[in-house]
Design an enzyme around this catalytic site. Structure first.
Site, PDB file in Angstrom:
ATOM      1  N   ASP A  75      32.899  -2.919 116.079  1.00  0.00           N
ATOM      2  CA  ASP A  75      32.056  -1.749 115.916  1.00  0.00           C
ATOM      3  C   ASP A  75      30.855  -1.914 116.519  1.00  0.00           C
ATOM      4  O   ASP A  75      30.559  -2.492 117.635  1.00  0.00           O
ATOM      5  CB  ASP A  75      31.879  -1.674 114.439  1.00  0.00           C
ATOM      6  CG  ASP A  75      31.654  -0.090 113.797  1.00  0.00           C
ATOM      7  OD1 ASP A  75      30.719   0.505 114.054  1.00  0.00           O
ATOM      8  OD2 ASP A  75      32.775   0.413 113.321  1.00  0.00           O
TER       9      ASP A  75
ATOM     10  N   HIS B  30      26.234   2.075 111.990  1.00  0.00           N
ATOM     11  CA  HIS B  30      27.858   2.329 111.722  1.00  0.00           C
ATOM     12  C   HIS B  30      28.449   1.230 111.236  1.00  0.00           C
ATOM     13  O   HIS B  30      29.255   1.018 110.309  1.00  0.00           O
ATOM     14  CB  HIS B  30      28.323   3.019 112.970  1.00  0.00           C
ATOM     15  CG  HIS B  30      29.664   3.550 112.752  1.00  0.00           C
ATOM     16  ND1 HIS B  30      30.718   2.999 112.979  1.00  0.00           N
ATOM     17  CD2 HIS B  30      30.148   4.634 112.212  1.00  0.00           C
ATOM     18  CE1 HIS B  30      31.887   3.328 112.540  1.00  0.00           C
ATOM     19  NE2 HIS B  30      31.656   4.850 112.157  1.00  0.00           N
TER      20      HIS B  30
ATOM     21  N   ASN C 230      38.112  12.526 113.182  1.00  0.00           N
ATOM     22  CA  ASN C 230      37.624  13.392 112.241  1.00  0.00           C
ATOM     23  C   ASN C 230      37.547  14.992 112.903  1.00  0.00           C
ATOM     24  O   ASN C 230      36.697  15.873 112.498  1.00  0.00           O
ATOM     25  CB  ASN C 230      35.966  13.302 111.994  1.00  0.00           C
ATOM     26  CG  ASN C 230      35.723  11.764 111.368  1.00  0.00           C
ATOM     27  OD1 ASN C 230      36.752  11.131 110.909  1.00  0.00           O
ATOM     28  ND2 ASN C 230      34.923  11.009 112.037  1.00  0.00           N
TER      29      ASN C 230
ATOM     30  N   ASP D  48      49.390   6.678 108.009  1.00  0.00           N
ATOM     31  CA  ASP D  48      50.011   5.325 107.095  1.00  0.00           C
ATOM     32  C   ASP D  48      49.497   5.650 105.784  1.00  0.00           C
ATOM     33  O   ASP D  48      50.192   5.605 105.082  1.00  0.00           O
ATOM     34  CB  ASP D  48      50.052   4.152 107.887  1.00  0.00           C
ATOM     35  CG  ASP D  48      50.457   4.090 109.182  1.00  0.00           C
ATOM     36  OD1 ASP D  48      51.903   4.149 109.010  1.00  0.00           O
ATOM     37  OD2 ASP D  48      49.845   3.749 110.081  1.00  0.00           O
TER      38      ASP D  48
ATOM     39  N   SER E 131      36.101   6.968 109.670  1.00  0.00           N
ATOM     40  CA  SER E 131      35.362   5.564 109.816  1.00  0.00           C
ATOM     41  C   SER E 131      35.283   4.864 108.373  1.00  0.00           C
ATOM     42  O   SER E 131      35.183   3.707 108.371  1.00  0.00           O
ATOM     43  CB  SER E 131      34.165   5.449 110.284  1.00  0.00           C
ATOM     44  OG  SER E 131      34.374   5.841 111.922  1.00  0.00           O
TER      45      SER E 131
END
Length: 457
Positions: free
Chosen positions: A229, A262, A360, A398, A421
């Site tokens: 990230d 983030h 998103n 999933d 996220s």
């Protein structure tokens, strides 16, 4: 025994028919075989034990038997296994024959009784031979009244003068037809709640039923989750103690300090230091965190950097890789990201579980790398356990997890954020708990457990 139902967390599963758009939402990691586990260990129930004892005591026998009183631990929560049988403290045990007039009771205080119990109540079980008259005489001897009864167990709950539970127990032992008398102990839920002050803001952990899962396992330090990230705030008090060595591929150095926020937020969801009286709790209390910085201060980075980060994490011992990132370019399919696909294949072929955010856009399109078949694609739900409007959906999904207004760590403090996220690290934390259970099996088995134990809503 399969471990698939041994923890509880309701991570949501959502699948969609590409044509009709119908979706299936599931909860995973549910505690549903706890009683089977107890039975497999050969632990008899309290009822069956009591019935066996009744059989061993002939109805006509006048042999004096010790009063059996089951005491629970002082902590207020049920102690694993069956409660032990014990007697009233020796200092107040009467020395008289059953049925004879009770001597004057010593000065007894309820404060001398162990455990937490309902004030002014005692539980009494009578022998099968007890007549209605003898039961009434016994109750009257302590100036008690019947509050409720369990006929099948020959048991009564008696209301006695408040503050005189110990004294009543003393006198009840003079009744020859009583098998046992004890305080009406208080029971509490067996869930585990962390001491972190931010817990009240973490609805996501409640929705995934993490407290029920933590009663069985909280994660192992032998499992490492790589957060590929923007990096992780290496000085954050709720994260610093969980970090292993990482790398900054975005800037070409060895200091994966988060300059965006983030990655720090994602890391806290998965595995913040928990039950430490500070900040927030993570899904896994035990897992280690590996900071792999592949995105810059603006939250962007190349697919080559992401691929390099996946490979680095795999080579340095990560068992789970969390990818709360992906491509927003819907014009590109899997053929447009060959190096990313190769990196994912490299990781999964080495036995690493790869978890990625679905995206998103709110549409029927899952972004890459989540769309790859060997990646666990995670969508987002809201506080009402429905699919979040921002979450992508489709047949590639999933699992889903809470992703709206998720409270977690950020550089220098704590804050809320939304998106798939935030949903992905719930699954990564969950996978780490399952993977850390000794003998639980392979990464493939863990992935199957998360999917197959899901509950359709």
């Amino acid at each position: 025994m399969s471990t698939s139902g041994l923890l509880c967390a309701t991570i949501r599963k959502m699948n969609a028919n590409a044509a009709g758009g119908s979706k299936i939402i599931r909860n995973v990691l549910c505690l549903n075989v706890g009683m089977l586990l107890l039975l497999s260990l050969g632990i008899p129930s309290a009822v069956s034990q009591a019935q066996a004892e009744e059989t061993l005591l002939p109805e006509a026998s006048q042999t004096i038997q010790p009063t059996e009183t089951a005491w629970l631990a002082e902590s207020g929560t049920a102690t694993p296994g069956l409660p032990t049988s014990t007697e009233l403290p020796a200092s107040i045990t009467p020395s008289f024959l059953p049925g004879s007039p009770a001597p004057l009771a010593p000065q007894l205080s309820d404060e001398g009784l162990r455990g937490e119990f309902v004030p002014g109540e005692v539980v009494v079980r009578f022998r099968n031979r007890a007549s209605k008259k003898s039961i009434e005489q016994c109750i009257q001897s302590v100036h008690a009244s019947v509050t409720s009864e369990i006929d099948e167990l020959n048991t009564l709950v008696l209301s006695v003068p408040e503050g005189r539970v110990a004294e009543s127990l003393y006198h009840l032992q003079s009744c020859s037809d009583i098998r046992y008398a004890e305080p009406n102990y208080t029971m509490h839920i067996a869930d585990v709640y962390p001491s972190d002050p931010g817990w009240g803001n973490q609805y996501g952990l409640v929705r995934i039923r993490a407290p029920q899962g933590w009663e069985l396992a909280t994660g192992s330090s032998s499992v490492t989750i790589a957060i590929v990230d923007t990096g992780i705030d290496r000085t954050h008090p709720d994260l610093a103690g969980k970090l292993v060595a990482g790398i900054d591929i975005a800037n070409g150095d060895t200091n994966p300090q988060d300059d965006h926020g983030h990655g720090t937020h994602v890391a806290g969801i998965a595995a913040a230091l928990s039950n430490n009286g500070r900040g927030v709790a993570g899904v896994s209390w035990g897992a280690r965190l590996m900071p792999v910085k592949v995105l810059n201060a603006a939250g962007s980075g190349s697919q080559a950097n992401v691929a390099a980060g996946i490979v680095w994490a795999t080579d340095h011992g990560a068992q789970i890789i969390n990818l709360s990132l992906g491509s927003r370019d819907e014009s590109l399919d899997a053929s447009g990201f060959p190096v990313l696909k190769d990196a994912v294949d490299y990781a999964t072929s080495a036995g690493v579980i790869v978890v990625a955010a679905a995206g998103n856009g709110g549409g029927n399109s899952v972004m890459y790398p989540a769309a790859y078949p060997n990646v666990i694609a995670v969508g987002a739900t809201d506080s009402s356990n429905t699919r979040a409007g921002l979450s992508n959906y489709g047949p590639e999904i999933d699992l889903c997890a809470p992703g709206i207004s998720i409270f977690s760590t950020v550089p220098g403090g704590y804050s809320s954020s939304s998106g798939t996220s935030m949903a992905a690290p719930f699954v990564s934390g969950l996978a780490s708990i399952l993977l850390g259970i000794p003998g639980n099996g392979s990464p493939a088995a863990v992935t199957g457990q998360m999917q197959n134990t899901a509950l359709d809503l």
